[in-house]
Design a protein around this motif. Sequence first.
Motif, PDB file in Angstrom:
ATOM      1  N   TYR A  64      19.768  37.444  11.283  1.00 29.48           N
ATOM      2  CA  TYR A  64      17.590  38.107  11.233  1.00 29.48           C
ATOM      3  C   TYR A  64      16.794  36.683  11.006  1.00 29.48           C
ATOM      4  O   TYR A  64      17.278  35.420  11.256  1.00 29.48           O
ATOM      5  CB  TYR A  64      17.555  38.582  10.106  1.00 29.48           C
ATOM      6  CG  TYR A  64      18.008  40.438  10.827  1.00 29.48           C
ATOM      7  CD1 TYR A  64      17.278  41.594  10.806  1.00 29.48           C
ATOM      8  CD2 TYR A  64      19.434  40.284  10.010  1.00 29.48           C
ATOM      9  CE1 TYR A  64      18.472  42.211  11.063  1.00 29.48           C
ATOM     10  CE2 TYR A  64      19.912  41.742   9.618  1.00 29.48           C
ATOM     11  CZ  TYR A  64      19.070  42.486  11.156  1.00 29.48           C
ATOM     12  OH  TYR A  64      19.575  43.363  10.695  1.00 29.48           O
ATOM     13  N   GLN A  65      15.621  36.527  11.863  1.00 25.67           N
ATOM     14  CA  GLN A  65      14.794  35.810  12.031  1.00 25.67           C
ATOM     15  C   GLN A  65      14.865  34.834  11.134  1.00 25.67           C
ATOM     16  O   GLN A  65      14.530  34.104  10.826  1.00 25.67           O
ATOM     17  CB  GLN A  65      13.077  36.015  12.975  1.00 25.67           C
ATOM     18  CG  GLN A  65      12.429  34.456  12.796  1.00 25.67           C
ATOM     19  CD  GLN A  65      11.587  35.753  13.780  1.00 25.67           C
ATOM     20  OE1 GLN A  65      10.804  36.230  14.611  1.00 25.67           O
ATOM     21  NE2 GLN A  65      10.132  34.386  13.954  1.00 25.67           N
ATOM     22  N   GLU A  66      14.371  36.286   9.444  1.00 28.26           N
ATOM     23  CA  GLU A  66      14.087  35.185   8.031  1.00 28.26           C
ATOM     24  C   GLU A  66      15.304  34.708   8.025  1.00 28.26           C
ATOM     25  O   GLU A  66      15.208  33.878   7.114  1.00 28.26           O
ATOM     26  CB  GLU A  66      13.528  36.463   7.657  1.00 28.26           C
ATOM     27  CG  GLU A  66      14.929  37.549   7.696  1.00 28.26           C
ATOM     28  CD  GLU A  66      14.494  38.930   8.473  1.00 28.26           C
ATOM     29  OE1 GLU A  66      15.083  39.687   8.126  1.00 28.26           O
ATOM     30  OE2 GLU A  66      13.756  38.654   9.071  1.00 28.26           O
TER      31      GLU A  66
ATOM     32  N   PRO B 258      20.541  40.847  22.923  1.00 25.58           N
ATOM     33  CA  PRO B 258      20.710  39.701  22.470  1.00 25.58           C
ATOM     34  C   PRO B 258      20.050  38.566  23.073  1.00 25.58           C
ATOM     35  O   PRO B 258      20.128  38.332  24.802  1.00 25.58           O
ATOM     36  CB  PRO B 258      22.515  39.988  22.617  1.00 25.58           C
ATOM     37  CG  PRO B 258      22.664  40.462  23.665  1.00 25.58           C
ATOM     38  CD  PRO B 258      21.340  41.334  23.244  1.00 25.58           C
ATOM     39  N   GLN B 259      19.983  37.031  22.120  1.00 23.80           N
ATOM     40  CA  GLN B 259      18.853  36.337  22.819  1.00 23.80           C
ATOM     41  C   GLN B 259      19.956  34.449  22.568  1.00 23.80           C
ATOM     42  O   GLN B 259      20.549  34.587  23.440  1.00 23.80           O
ATOM     43  CB  GLN B 259      17.412  36.003  22.254  1.00 23.80           C
ATOM     44  CG  GLN B 259      16.564  37.019  22.192  1.00 23.80           C
ATOM     45  CD  GLN B 259      16.351  37.140  23.633  1.00 23.80           C
ATOM     46  OE1 GLN B 259      15.851  36.567  24.318  1.00 23.80           O
ATOM     47  NE2 GLN B 259      16.254  38.797  24.577  1.00 23.80           N
ATOM     48  N   TRP B 260      20.396  34.953  21.162  1.00 26.57           N
ATOM     49  CA  TRP B 260      20.823  33.776  21.109  1.00 26.57           C
ATOM     50  C   TRP B 260      22.105  34.159  20.256  1.00 26.57           C
ATOM     51  O   TRP B 260      22.056  34.986  19.415  1.00 26.57           O
ATOM     52  CB  TRP B 260      20.313  32.629  20.050  1.00 26.57           C
ATOM     53  CG  TRP B 260      19.478  32.532  20.936  1.00 26.57           C
ATOM     54  CD1 TRP B 260      19.059  31.681  21.657  1.00 26.57           C
ATOM     55  CD2 TRP B 260      17.504  32.199  19.499  1.00 26.57           C
ATOM     56  NE1 TRP B 260      17.231  31.623  22.043  1.00 26.57           N
ATOM     57  CE2 TRP B 260      16.211  31.345  20.914  1.00 26.57           C
ATOM     58  CE3 TRP B 260      17.365  32.407  18.582  1.00 26.57           C
ATOM     59  CZ2 TRP B 260      15.296  31.831  20.584  1.00 26.57           C
ATOM     60  CZ3 TRP B 260      15.669  32.737  18.276  1.00 26.57           C
ATOM     61  CH2 TRP B 260      15.104  31.927  19.316  1.00 26.57           C
ATOM     62  N   MET B 261      23.293  33.267  20.123  1.00 27.91           N
ATOM     63  CA  MET B 261      24.462  33.350  19.858  1.00 27.91           C
ATOM     64  C   MET B 261      24.591  32.005  18.869  1.00 27.91           C
ATOM     65  O   MET B 261      24.531  30.830  19.368  1.00 27.91           O
ATOM     66  CB  MET B 261      26.135  33.281  20.701  1.00 27.91           C
ATOM     67  CG  MET B 261      27.362  33.415  20.149  1.00 27.91           C
ATOM     68  SD  MET B 261      28.029  33.268  21.542  1.00 27.91           S
ATOM     69  CE  MET B 261      28.282  35.206  21.981  1.00 27.91           C
ATOM     70  N   LEU B 262      24.985  32.297  17.922  1.00 26.52           N
ATOM     71  CA  LEU B 262      25.270  30.490  16.735  1.00 26.52           C
ATOM     72  C   LEU B 262      27.291  31.069  16.598  1.00 26.52           C
ATOM     73  O   LEU B 262      27.387  31.863  16.125  1.00 26.52           O
ATOM     74  CB  LEU B 262      24.439  31.154  15.555  1.00 26.52           C
ATOM     75  CG  LEU B 262      23.286  30.862  15.083  1.00 26.52           C
ATOM     76  CD1 LEU B 262      22.527  31.271  14.005  1.00 26.52           C
ATOM     77  CD2 LEU B 262      22.792  29.236  15.414  1.00 26.52           C
TER      78      LEU B 262
ATOM     79  N   TYR C 270      18.813  39.015  18.270  1.00 27.70           N
ATOM     80  CA  TYR C 270      18.384  39.871  18.835  1.00 27.70           C
ATOM     81  C   TYR C 270      16.808  40.044  18.953  1.00 27.70           C
ATOM     82  O   TYR C 270      16.077  39.940  17.769  1.00 27.70           O
ATOM     83  CB  TYR C 270      18.837  41.655  18.591  1.00 27.70           C
ATOM     84  CG  TYR C 270      20.485  41.544  18.672  1.00 27.70           C
ATOM     85  CD1 TYR C 270      21.475  42.351  19.792  1.00 27.70           C
ATOM     86  CD2 TYR C 270      21.361  41.353  17.622  1.00 27.70           C
ATOM     87  CE1 TYR C 270      22.193  42.247  19.455  1.00 27.70           C
ATOM     88  CE2 TYR C 270      22.918  41.170  17.797  1.00 27.70           C
ATOM     89  CZ  TYR C 270      23.010  41.937  18.691  1.00 27.70           C
ATOM     90  OH  TYR C 270      24.560  42.267  18.755  1.00 27.70           O
ATOM     91  N   ASP C 271      16.114  40.521  20.121  1.00 27.91           N
ATOM     92  CA  ASP C 271      15.275  40.686  20.370  1.00 27.91           C
ATOM     93  C   ASP C 271      14.882  42.741  20.061  1.00 27.91           C
ATOM     94  O   ASP C 271      15.921  42.979  21.320  1.00 27.91           O
ATOM     95  CB  ASP C 271      14.340  39.775  21.111  1.00 27.91           C
ATOM     96  CG  ASP C 271      13.427  38.584  20.612  1.00 27.91           C
ATOM     97  OD1 ASP C 271      13.985  38.119  19.489  1.00 27.91           O
ATOM     98  OD2 ASP C 271      13.501  37.534  21.992  1.00 27.91           O
ATOM     99  N   GLU C 272      13.967  42.906  19.321  1.00 24.12           N
ATOM    100  CA  GLU C 272      13.684  43.737  19.794  1.00 24.12           C
ATOM    101  C   GLU C 272      12.177  44.449  21.086  1.00 24.12           C
ATOM    102  O   GLU C 272      11.717  43.937  21.165  1.00 24.12           O
ATOM    103  CB  GLU C 272      13.120  44.845  18.692  1.00 24.12           C
ATOM    104  CG  GLU C 272      13.417  46.033  19.051  1.00 24.12           C
ATOM    105  CD  GLU C 272      12.868  47.017  17.989  1.00 24.12           C
ATOM    106  OE1 GLU C 272      12.585  48.453  17.339  1.00 24.12           O
ATOM    107  OE2 GLU C 272      13.646  46.624  16.176  1.00 24.12           O
TER     108      GLU C 272
END
Length: 118
Positions: A42-44, A16-20, A7-9
């Motif tokens: 999360y990005q990390e 939601p931006q991407w699904m893995l 997700y991007d805030e």
Amino acid sequence: MMLRVYYDELDGQLNPQWMLVQTKTDSDYVSYTIDSPFERFYQEDFHGEMAIITIAAGSLTRDPFKDRQFSVHIPTVKIELENNKLSSNSIYNAEYFLIRIDDLEELLQFDVSKYLII
């Protein structure tokens, strides 16, 4: 199968931006359902050792009978890998497929994000 969603805030809202999704390569079409259980990614959580293949919109297909199901067409993914100067066999080493939520919404023709609310 557990989906993972990044997700991007924006303005205090999670978008939601991407699904893995976990890769499967045992058939030409691998199906996933957007209302499967999911967890936030999360990005990390992204790291250099993750084996991820980005799935282009052209590799996605819609199930004509199940409106919340989509498939990844494995032969098309292999062609896209080769077109990008990568080995088509790298698909067998991938852990995840990365799919843009915008591509899913265009394919399924409805707001996918309502199924991905945290």
